[in-house]
Scaffold this motif. Structure first.
Motif, PDB file in Angstrom:
ATOM      1  N   ILE A 189       0.846  -1.204   0.000  1.00 35.27           N
ATOM      2  CA  ILE A 189       0.000   0.000   0.000  1.00 35.27           C
ATOM      3  C   ILE A 189       0.878   1.250   0.000  1.00 35.27           C
ATOM      4  O   ILE A 189       0.581   2.236  -0.682  1.00 35.27           O
ATOM      5  CB  ILE A 189      -0.949  -0.013   1.214  1.00 35.27           C
ATOM      6  N   LEU A 190       1.969   1.200   0.768  1.00 36.62           N
ATOM      7  CA  LEU A 190       2.889   2.338   0.779  1.00 36.62           C
ATOM      8  C   LEU A 190       3.473   2.565  -0.606  1.00 36.62           C
ATOM      9  O   LEU A 190       3.542   3.713  -1.085  1.00 36.62           O
ATOM     10  CB  LEU A 190       4.002   2.080   1.793  1.00 36.62           C
ATOM     11  N   ALA A 191       3.869   1.488  -1.276  1.00 39.78           N
ATOM     12  CA  ALA A 191       4.462   1.616  -2.610  1.00 39.78           C
ATOM     13  C   ALA A 191       3.427   2.060  -3.642  1.00 39.78           C
ATOM     14  O   ALA A 191       3.759   2.753  -4.607  1.00 39.78           O
ATOM     15  CB  ALA A 191       5.086   0.286  -3.023  1.00 39.78           C
ATOM     16  N   ARG A 192       2.165   1.683  -3.441  1.00 39.13           N
ATOM     17  CA  ARG A 192       1.112   2.021  -4.400  1.00 39.13           C
ATOM     18  C   ARG A 192       0.147   3.049  -3.809  1.00 39.13           C
ATOM     19  O   ARG A 192      -1.046   3.054  -4.101  1.00 39.13           O
ATOM     20  CB  ARG A 192       0.369   0.747  -4.810  1.00 39.13           C
ATOM     21  N   PHE A 193       0.712   3.901  -2.998  1.00 44.08           N
ATOM     22  CA  PHE A 193      -0.050   4.914  -2.262  1.00 44.08           C
ATOM     23  C   PHE A 193      -0.935   5.735  -3.201  1.00 44.08           C
ATOM     24  O   PHE A 193      -2.125   5.949  -2.941  1.00 44.08           O
ATOM     25  CB  PHE A 193       0.934   5.819  -1.511  1.00 44.08           C
ATOM     26  N   ASP A 194      -0.354   6.192  -4.307  1.00 47.25           N
ATOM     27  CA  ASP A 194      -1.106   7.060  -5.229  1.00 47.25           C
ATOM     28  C   ASP A 194      -2.276   6.317  -5.861  1.00 47.25           C
ATOM     29  O   ASP A 194      -3.351   6.893  -6.073  1.00 47.25           O
ATOM     30  CB  ASP A 194      -0.177   7.608  -6.312  1.00 47.25           C
ATOM     31  N   ALA A 195      -2.081   5.022  -6.141  1.00 45.82           N
ATOM     32  CA  ALA A 195      -3.167   4.235  -6.744  1.00 45.82           C
ATOM     33  C   ALA A 195      -4.315   4.075  -5.746  1.00 45.82           C
ATOM     34  O   ALA A 195      -5.495   4.149  -6.111  1.00 45.82           O
ATOM     35  CB  ALA A 195      -2.638   2.871  -7.185  1.00 45.82           C
ATOM     36  N   VAL A 196      -3.963   3.855  -4.478  1.00 46.68           N
ATOM     37  CA  VAL A 196      -5.009   3.724  -3.450  1.00 46.68           C
ATOM     38  C   VAL A 196      -5.722   5.054  -3.261  1.00 46.68           C
ATOM     39  O   VAL A 196      -6.950   5.102  -3.146  1.00 46.68           O
ATOM     40  CB  VAL A 196      -4.385   3.229  -2.120  1.00 46.68           C
ATOM     41  N   GLN A 197      -4.960   6.141  -3.245  1.00 42.20           N
ATOM     42  CA  GLN A 197      -5.564   7.468  -3.101  1.00 42.20           C
ATOM     43  C   GLN A 197      -6.504   7.779  -4.272  1.00 42.20           C
ATOM     44  O   GLN A 197      -7.569   8.376  -4.087  1.00 42.20           O
ATOM     45  CB  GLN A 197      -4.472   8.541  -3.010  1.00 42.20           C
ATOM     46  N   PRO A 265      -9.559   0.565   3.172  1.00 46.61           N
ATOM     47  CA  PRO A 265      -8.263  -0.049   2.871  1.00 46.61           C
ATOM     48  C   PRO A 265      -7.926  -1.207   3.814  1.00 46.61           C
ATOM     49  O   PRO A 265      -7.296  -2.182   3.400  1.00 46.61           O
ATOM     50  CB  PRO A 265      -7.279   1.121   3.046  1.00 46.61           C
ATOM     51  N   ASP A 266      -8.360  -1.111   5.069  1.00 44.17           N
ATOM     52  CA  ASP A 266      -8.117  -2.205   6.019  1.00 44.17           C
ATOM     53  C   ASP A 266      -8.833  -3.471   5.560  1.00 44.17           C
ATOM     54  O   ASP A 266      -8.277  -4.576   5.616  1.00 44.17           O
ATOM     55  CB  ASP A 266      -8.615  -1.792   7.410  1.00 44.17           C
ATOM     56  N   TRP A 267     -10.089  -3.324   5.153  1.00 40.90           N
ATOM     57  CA  TRP A 267     -10.855  -4.450   4.630  1.00 40.90           C
ATOM     58  C   TRP A 267     -10.099  -5.090   3.463  1.00 40.90           C
ATOM     59  O   TRP A 267      -9.930  -6.305   3.389  1.00 40.90           O
ATOM     60  CB  TRP A 267     -12.222  -3.947   4.180  1.00 40.90           C
ATOM     61  N   ALA A 268      -9.655  -4.237   2.526  1.00 46.67           N
ATOM     62  CA  ALA A 268      -8.948  -4.731   1.335  1.00 46.67           C
ATOM     63  C   ALA A 268      -7.642  -5.424   1.718  1.00 46.67           C
ATOM     64  O   ALA A 268      -7.284  -6.470   1.164  1.00 46.67           O
ATOM     65  CB  ALA A 268      -8.674  -3.575   0.377  1.00 46.67           C
ATOM     66  N   ALA A 269      -6.905  -4.840   2.672  1.00 45.22           N
ATOM     67  CA  ALA A 269      -5.630  -5.435   3.091  1.00 45.22           C
ATOM     68  C   ALA A 269      -5.861  -6.802   3.731  1.00 45.22           C
ATOM     69  O   ALA A 269      -5.105  -7.755   3.509  1.00 45.22           O
ATOM     70  CB  ALA A 269      -4.930  -4.508   4.076  1.00 45.22           C
ATOM     71  N   VAL A 289     -17.945  -2.172  -0.385  1.00 47.98           N
ATOM     72  CA  VAL A 289     -17.372  -3.401  -0.927  1.00 47.98           C
ATOM     73  C   VAL A 289     -16.762  -3.129  -2.300  1.00 47.98           C
ATOM     74  O   VAL A 289     -15.661  -3.609  -2.605  1.00 47.98           O
ATOM     75  CB  VAL A 289     -18.440  -4.512  -0.996  1.00 47.98           C
ATOM     76  N   ARG A 290     -17.477  -2.379  -3.133  1.00 45.58           N
ATOM     77  CA  ARG A 290     -16.942  -2.057  -4.472  1.00 45.58           C
ATOM     78  C   ARG A 290     -15.608  -1.324  -4.355  1.00 45.58           C
ATOM     79  O   ARG A 290     -14.647  -1.621  -5.087  1.00 45.58           O
ATOM     80  CB  ARG A 290     -17.942  -1.186  -5.240  1.00 45.58           C
ATOM     81  N   VAL A 291     -15.548  -0.347  -3.449  1.00 46.07           N
ATOM     82  CA  VAL A 291     -14.308   0.417  -3.275  1.00 46.07           C
ATOM     83  C   VAL A 291     -13.190  -0.499  -2.776  1.00 46.07           C
ATOM     84  O   VAL A 291     -12.064  -0.472  -3.295  1.00 46.07           O
ATOM     85  CB  VAL A 291     -14.533   1.586  -2.291  1.00 46.07           C
ATOM     86  N   SER A 292     -13.487  -1.318  -1.781  1.00 48.82           N
ATOM     87  CA  SER A 292     -12.471  -2.231  -1.245  1.00 48.82           C
ATOM     88  C   SER A 292     -12.020  -3.240  -2.295  1.00 48.82           C
ATOM     89  O   SER A 292     -10.839  -3.599  -2.356  1.00 48.82           O
ATOM     90  CB  SER A 292     -13.011  -2.946  -0.012  1.00 48.82           C
ATOM     91  N   ASN A 293     -12.956  -3.680  -3.137  1.00 51.55           N
ATOM     92  CA  ASN A 293     -12.595  -4.592  -4.226  1.00 51.55           C
ATOM     93  C   ASN A 293     -11.577  -3.955  -5.165  1.00 51.55           C
ATOM     94  O   ASN A 293     -10.605  -4.604  -5.596  1.00 51.55           O
ATOM     95  CB  ASN A 293     -13.839  -4.988  -5.015  1.00 51.55           C
ATOM     96  N   ARG A 294     -11.781  -2.680  -5.471  1.00 48.03           N
ATOM     97  CA  ARG A 294     -10.852  -1.984  -6.375  1.00 48.03           C
ATOM     98  C   ARG A 294      -9.473  -1.865  -5.733  1.00 48.03           C
ATOM     99  O   ARG A 294      -8.448  -1.991  -6.408  1.00 48.03           O
ATOM    100  CB  ARG A 294     -11.403  -0.602  -6.727  1.00 48.03           C
ATOM    101  N   ILE A 295      -9.446  -1.640  -4.426  1.00 47.27           N
ATOM    102  CA  ILE A 295      -8.151  -1.548  -3.735  1.00 47.27           C
ATOM    103  C   ILE A 295      -7.456  -2.904  -3.751  1.00 47.27           C
ATOM    104  O   ILE A 295      -6.241  -2.987  -3.971  1.00 47.27           O
ATOM    105  CB  ILE A 295      -8.352  -1.046  -2.288  1.00 47.27           C
ATOM    106  N   LEU A 299      -3.790  -3.847  -5.383  1.00 51.90           N
ATOM    107  CA  LEU A 299      -2.718  -4.498  -4.623  1.00 51.90           C
ATOM    108  C   LEU A 299      -2.310  -5.833  -5.233  1.00 51.90           C
ATOM    109  O   LEU A 299      -1.428  -6.517  -4.710  1.00 51.90           O
ATOM    110  CB  LEU A 299      -3.166  -4.720  -3.175  1.00 51.90           C
ATOM    111  N   GLY A 300      -2.971  -6.204  -6.334  1.00 52.16           N
ATOM    112  CA  GLY A 300      -2.630  -7.451  -7.006  1.00 52.16           C
ATOM    113  C   GLY A 300      -3.360  -8.663  -6.458  1.00 52.16           C
ATOM    114  O   GLY A 300      -2.987  -9.800  -6.763  1.00 52.16           O
ATOM    115  N   GLY A 301      -4.408  -8.437  -5.671  1.00 54.50           N
ATOM    116  CA  GLY A 301      -5.161  -9.553  -5.113  1.00 54.50           C
ATOM    117  C   GLY A 301      -6.467  -9.787  -5.848  1.00 54.50           C
ATOM    118  O   GLY A 301      -6.752  -9.155  -6.873  1.00 54.50           O
ATOM    119  N   GLU A 302      -7.273 -10.713  -5.324  1.00 54.76           N
ATOM    120  CA  GLU A 302      -8.574 -11.039  -5.915  1.00 54.76           C
ATOM    121  C   GLU A 302      -9.642 -10.869  -4.835  1.00 54.76           C
ATOM    122  O   GLU A 302      -9.574 -11.516  -3.787  1.00 54.76           O
ATOM    123  CB  GLU A 302      -8.580 -12.480  -6.427  1.00 54.76           C
TER     124      GLU A 302
END
Length: 559
Positions: A189-197, A265-269, A289-295, A299-302
């Motif tokens: 998340i730190l490395a992809r901070f801008d994408a999460v923002q 973001p916590d949910w997504a992590a 849920v939609r927002v967390s799914n995008r995060i 992050l490269g997850g499913e």
């Protein structure tokens, strides 16, 4: 218990099996190579799940179900629902796959959240006020029993879940962050901070966008969880810089429990790090849920399979809210109904909004009993196929009891009303005559229901009873009914009595016939609804029923 059910489960139409099949598709899609999926599909169709797992080791990794718990408050009815629905789907998945693919339910306590609001139902609120905004596991226990308020609530949660027989793995947010279990995802998340923002900021108001960061640093000086913007990021060092409460620029690692993520973001992590496959949540969280799914994808997850259920409403059709205190509590339901009736109510029509108030308990109880009877009747008729679409099968997690209750809850309620039975002993005096040889020991469920019926009658039925005098037409019909009942042979059963009641109503010209039964309930019991009158008269006793009618005709009940 679940062996040999896969062929039946594949054809099941109830919503848990629909979700189970989606989960099985997900497992094959995410874990198997294209070349392996055809083999898996062929084995699945033949019900050879154990062979599939032995042949394709990737299937042996547990399928993860998850539900969350807000540790800033005590467990409640919503907590029960959060754990019940994934458990129901998990059981369906186990039946579908013959328990060949392992499963696991994680109950995740969000006990690292800052205590933002002081609960109303705890002591020592002034002490909690001093600890406001600290992680719940750093807040002192107002009950003085545990090392923290979070530990107290977690212990209550586990005792709560254990009491209902849930099979689960408990995880603490505090321990998960501090143990390093989330470190890899936090650094991502730190490395992809801008994408999460870029995902989060459009979902926020203008004022919050200006200071928002997915990281909530925990102040090294005060221990509070801060809503502080991230001023600098050092991806190589894995740290962020923020202004502490006194304005001092402070650098902390994002790993090891030094920061807490904002909740989406916590949910997504969590989904990413724990590889969660299934999570159920309320309809009000669809957008989250939609927002967390995008995060998760950033992050490269499913993202997990999401199942959205409708919310419960109170007696005024207003959404139930913990802060408002409207609706029904767990303790209140369990004063008037069995845990199984509550599970049944949670199971039924999860996509439809339902009222969650006292008046739904008798109906839910009787519907559950009817479903259990229907399931056992099929077995008794020689149908050995497990009735996996029957709600009672799901309520009992695949192992329904072979015995229900020979007397409905509504009938017990009316028996309590007519007999003015204030104790179970008085009630059992009638039941034993209706069911020779029956005892509380031989009919444990019926004995439980008797206690619930007395509570419900005293608290809700008795205060609302309103007797009325019969009309001239009703009076004549009731006099005719008395004559019919007196002419019955000794030992007449409920069906014979019901036939006489029907005949009298038809002869008296009641149209529709339910108006006749409404009159009987209103005049004799002081309420507008009741059970089959023949069943009531059989258990209450024909002589007592005749005496009740004669008292009503004499005006004694109204007075």
């Amino acid at each position: 218990m679940l062996q040999g059910l896969s062929s039946t489960a594949r054809d099941a139409r109830s919503w848990p099996f629909e979700q189970a099949r989606l989960l099985l598709d997900r497992v094959a899609r995410l874990r198997l190579l294209d070349s392996e999926r055809d083999l898996a599909s062929a084995l699945f169709m033949q019900g050879k799940f154990h062979e599939a797992v032995a042949t394709l080791p990737a299937l042996a990794r547990p399928v993860i179900f998850q539900c969350g718990y807000g540790a800033s408050g005590l467990p409640h009815l919503g907590t029960f629902g959060e754990a019940t629905r994934p458990t129901i789907v998990r059981n369906a998945f186990r039946a579908l796959t013959e328990d060949a693919i392992p499963t696991r339910l994680i109950v995740f306590s969000d006990d690292m959240d800052g205590l933002r609001k002081i609960p109303d139902n705890v002591p020592n609120r002034a002490m909690l006020e001093e600890d406001r905004d600290k992680p719940v596991t750093s807040v002192r226990d107002p009950f003085g029993e545990y090392e923290s308020f979070g530990a107290h609530n977690n212990a209550r949660l586990r005792a709560f879940l254990d009491g209902f027989g849930f099979d689960y793995t408990f995880m603490s947010s505090t321990e998960t962050y501090r143990s390093g279990r989330l470190d890899e995802v936090l650094l991502r998340i730190l490395a992809r901070f801008d994408a999460v923002q870029a995902i989060m900021l459009p979902t926020l108001g203008e004022e919050r966008r200006a200071t928002y960061s997915p990281f909530l640093p925990i102040s090294p000086k005060t221990g509070r969880v801060l809503q502080a913007p991230t001023l600098e990021r050092n991806v190589e060092a894995g740290t962020i810089v923020f202004a502490d409460e006194d304005g001092t620029l402070t650098e902390v690692p994002v790993t090891g429990g030094h920061v807490k993520l904002q909740w989406r973001p916590d949910w997504a992590a969590r989904w990413t790090a724990l590889e969660v496959d299934f999570e159920a949540s309320g309809k009000d969280l669809v957008d989250s849920v939609r927002v967390s799914n995008r995060i998760v994808k950033a992050l490269g997850g499913e993202p997990p399979e999401a199942f959205h259920f409708e919310l419960f409403m109170d007696e005024q059709n207003q959404k139930i809210s913990k802060s408002k205190g409207n609706g029904l509590t767990m303790e209140e339901w369990l004063r008037y109904g069995t845990p199984e009736s509550l599970t049944y109510y949670m199971f039924q029509s999860p996509k439809s909004a339902k009222r969650l108030y006292f008046d739904v308990i008798p109906k839910a109880t009787d519907e559950y009993l009817q479903q259990l009877d229907a399931l056992n009747r099929k077995k008794a008729e020689g149908d050995n196929a497990v009735q996996v679409d029957n709600p009672a099968w799901h309520v009992h997690r695949g192992a329904p009891p072979s015995q229900g209750s020979p007397v409905s809850f509504s009938l017990l309620l009316n028996l309590v009303s007519a007999a003015d039975a204030s104790t179970k002993d008085l009630l059992w005096a009638f039941i034993a005559r209706y069911l020779p040889g029956a005892t509380p020991a031989s009919e444990p469920l019926l004995d439980q229901l008797a206690g619930y019926a007395i509570h419900y009658y005293e608290d809700f039925v008795k205060p609302a009873k309103r007797f009325r005098a019969p009309t001239d037409v009703e009076r004549a019909a009731m006099q005719a009914l008395v004559a019919k009942l007196k002419a019955l042979p000794p030992g007449a059963d409920a069906e014979a009595i019901q036939n006489e009641v029907f005949a009298v109503g038809k002869d008296a010209g009641f149209e529709p016939l339910r108006l006749w039964f409404t009159a009987l309930y209103e005049v004799l019991l002081g309420q507008s609804q009741g059970p089959r009158f023949g069943s009531f008269a059989a258990i209450f006793g024909v002589d007592r029923t005749i005496a009740l009618i004669e008292r009503a005709l004499a005006g004694e009940l109204v007075s």
